[in-house]
Design a protein around this motif. Structure first.
Motif, PDB file in Angstrom:
ATOM      1  N   LEU A 127      28.140  34.275  40.562  1.00  0.00           N
ATOM      2  CA  LEU A 127      28.427  35.389  39.861  1.00  0.00           C
ATOM      3  C   LEU A 127      29.546  35.024  39.076  1.00  0.00           C
ATOM      4  O   LEU A 127      29.565  35.220  37.977  1.00  0.00           O
ATOM      5  CB  LEU A 127      28.845  36.781  40.784  1.00  0.00           C
ATOM      6  CG  LEU A 127      28.911  37.803  40.136  1.00  0.00           C
ATOM      7  CD1 LEU A 127      28.553  39.111  40.632  1.00  0.00           C
ATOM      8  CD2 LEU A 127      30.684  38.056  39.755  1.00  0.00           C
ATOM      9  N   THR A 131      29.195  34.525  34.946  1.00  0.00           N
ATOM     10  CA  THR A 131      29.832  35.477  34.230  1.00  0.00           C
ATOM     11  C   THR A 131      30.646  34.677  33.008  1.00  0.00           C
ATOM     12  O   THR A 131      30.941  34.983  31.774  1.00  0.00           O
ATOM     13  CB  THR A 131      30.864  36.236  34.845  1.00  0.00           C
ATOM     14  OG1 THR A 131      30.300  37.003  35.909  1.00  0.00           O
ATOM     15  CG2 THR A 131      31.954  37.178  33.933  1.00  0.00           C
ATOM     16  N   ALA A 152      43.851  35.027  33.347  1.00  0.00           N
ATOM     17  CA  ALA A 152      43.403  34.976  34.799  1.00  0.00           C
ATOM     18  C   ALA A 152      42.738  33.732  35.107  1.00  0.00           C
ATOM     19  O   ALA A 152      41.628  33.777  35.709  1.00  0.00           O
ATOM     20  CB  ALA A 152      42.563  36.130  35.262  1.00  0.00           C
ATOM     21  N   SER A 177      50.039  32.259  37.020  1.00  0.00           N
ATOM     22  CA  SER A 177      51.704  32.285  37.332  1.00  0.00           C
ATOM     23  C   SER A 177      51.991  31.133  38.203  1.00  0.00           C
ATOM     24  O   SER A 177      51.185  30.338  38.357  1.00  0.00           O
ATOM     25  CB  SER A 177      51.851  33.917  38.096  1.00  0.00           C
ATOM     26  OG  SER A 177      51.426  33.621  39.400  1.00  0.00           O
ATOM     27  N   ASN A 180      50.050  28.785  40.380  1.00  0.00           N
ATOM     28  CA  ASN A 180      48.803  28.145  40.001  1.00  0.00           C
ATOM     29  C   ASN A 180      48.858  27.445  38.776  1.00  0.00           C
ATOM     30  O   ASN A 180      47.694  26.788  38.377  1.00  0.00           O
ATOM     31  CB  ASN A 180      47.613  29.684  39.816  1.00  0.00           C
ATOM     32  CG  ASN A 180      47.862  30.340  41.207  1.00  0.00           C
ATOM     33  OD1 ASN A 180      47.491  29.729  42.253  1.00  0.00           O
ATOM     34  ND2 ASN A 180      47.723  31.469  41.091  1.00  0.00           N
ATOM     35  N   GLN A 236      36.013  43.566  31.318  1.00  0.00           N
ATOM     36  CA  GLN A 236      36.332  45.089  31.956  1.00  0.00           C
ATOM     37  C   GLN A 236      35.740  46.065  30.809  1.00  0.00           C
ATOM     38  O   GLN A 236      35.806  46.444  29.982  1.00  0.00           O
ATOM     39  CB  GLN A 236      37.789  45.344  31.651  1.00  0.00           C
ATOM     40  CG  GLN A 236      38.740  44.402  32.564  1.00  0.00           C
ATOM     41  CD  GLN A 236      38.384  44.764  34.150  1.00  0.00           C
ATOM     42  OE1 GLN A 236      38.017  45.761  34.493  1.00  0.00           O
ATOM     43  NE2 GLN A 236      38.739  43.480  34.962  1.00  0.00           N
ATOM     44  N   GLY A 303      40.775  30.923  42.720  1.00  0.00           N
ATOM     45  CA  GLY A 303      39.345  30.634  42.769  1.00  0.00           C
ATOM     46  C   GLY A 303      38.584  31.650  43.502  1.00  0.00           C
ATOM     47  O   GLY A 303      38.580  32.959  43.204  1.00  0.00           O
TER      48      GLY A 303
END
Ligand SMILES: NC(=O)c1ccc[n+]([C@@H]2O[C@H](COP(=O)([O-])OP(=O)(O)OC[C@H]3O[C@@H](n4cnc5c(N)ncnc54)[C@H](OP(=O)(O)O)[C@@H]3O)[C@@H](O)[C@H]2O)c1
Length: 314
Positions: A127, A131, A152, A177, A180, A236, A303
């Motif tokens: 998925l 995407t 993100a 952030s 990560n 979104q 992840g």
């Protein structure tokens, strides 16, 4: 078989381990014994009833879109898979069904599992990676030398989007952030912006494409980073404010991910070559799906979150 279901909309505690009938298959379907399934944010959104006004789920409902497992049985019209094949793929999220020991799925929605990946790793792909692919290549037609801002970048979709954009030869600017930043850099991002320290809109200019995973007020700021006639692709619904986009002279697109076995096979080839890698955040046994949802709802996933089917089938 064992399956996680929710009988009514609500919090993670609505996810219960039930005994349910193993699904039957149609002529074009295969029955897959699932070894691992992945958790996507859509799963908790459906469970919490976010989409109840538009999508009529038949309750009780087995959540889960993507999975990796072994073909148990094939329908009479299926000739490209056979019992014993290890496969991975997805059903559409509103169909659900992968938080279970078995799933019936159309044969055109699956592909042979990459040989070098475990079932847990393979389940983490369909998925989110489909995407990212749809956003980058169906909608944005991303090309070598173009510049893309990926928000993100440490999440399920973002970790694949960064890698796929680099494989296409694009220049990648990514937001995440502090904890990560190194992960996203290791995936190939050319510039990583720590959104807790720096406002991306103050440092990014003239990108060709923005991949917006988050929506909200960040969309307007993201549009300000695009070149004239650049494209913002959002994940979104209902999409980007069209009037604002017109005013800012940018184009918009909304991704609606679909199962696609052919493209899943193309992803498998990249995964087998090692040019694309899944990132696993945490694994939970199927029975602990509620804990997995708590983790997903935290918004801090690095992840993918994976469920493993550790019980023997009946
Ligand atoms: N339309 C579709 O077809 C489609 C398909 C797939 C997903 N989606 C939607 O797309 C969204 C993303 O999905 P996902 O699976 O990637 O989610 P996810 O894995 O839950 O994303 C979590 C990541 O988001 C990062 N993040 C949170 N706030 C951020 C911010 N302000 N700036 C930059 N990064 C931020 C987090 O990093 P930090 O912890 O560092 O903040 C974390 O690594 C979800 O809402 C999902 O429902 C839509």
């Amino acid at each position: 078989m064992k399956a996680i279901r929710f009988h009514q909309y609500g919090g993670p505690e609505q996810l219960v381990l039930d005994d349910v009938a193993t699904p039957g298959i149609r002529a074009n379907e295969v029955l897959v014994r699932i070894h691992a399934a992945s958790v996507n944010p859509a799963d908790f959104k459906f469970r919490a009833g976010w989409f109840r006004d538009f999508v009529n789920l038949a309750l009780p409902f087995i959540p889960g879109a993507d999975f990796s497992g072994t073909v148990e049985k094939v329908g009479s019209q299926v000739d490209d898979f056979k019992p014993g094949d290890d496969v991975f793929g997805m059903r559409d999220v509103q169909a659900g069904g992968s938080y279970a020991q078995y799933i019936a799925v159309s044969s055109d929605a699956i592909a042979l599992k990459p040989k070098h990946l475990s079932h847990a790793q393979a389940a983490a792909v369909p998925l989110a990676a489909l995407t990212a692919w749809s956003a980058l290549f169906d909608h944005a037609q991303l090309k070598q030398g173009q510049r893309i801002l990926i928000h993100a970048a440490s999440g399920g979709v973002g970790t694949y989007a960064v890698q796929l954009a680099k494989l296409a030869g694009a220049e990648v600017i990514a937001t995440t952030s502090t904890p990560n930043v190194d992960l996203v850099r290791s995936l190939g991002a050319d510039q990583v912006i720590d959104y807790r320290l720096v406002d991306f809109a103050s440092v990014v200019r003239d990108v060709d494409v923005v991949l917006d995973a988050l929506g909200g007020e960040g969309q307007a700021k993201s549009m300000s980073t695009l070149r004239q006639n650049g494209l913002i692709v959002t994940l979104q619904p209902p999409g980007v404010d069209a009037a604002l986009a017109q005013q800012m002279q940018v184009r918009t697109a909304l991704v609606a991910v679909c199962a696609n076995g052919t493209r899943t096979a193309e992803l498998a080839a990249l995964l087998d070559k090692g040019t694309l890698k899944p990132v696993i955040d945490q694994q939970f046994p199927l029975a602990d799906a509620a804990q997995a949802h708590v983790r997903s709802e935290s918004g801090r996933t690095r992840g993918k979150i994976v469920l493993t089917m550790d019980q023997e089938p009946e």
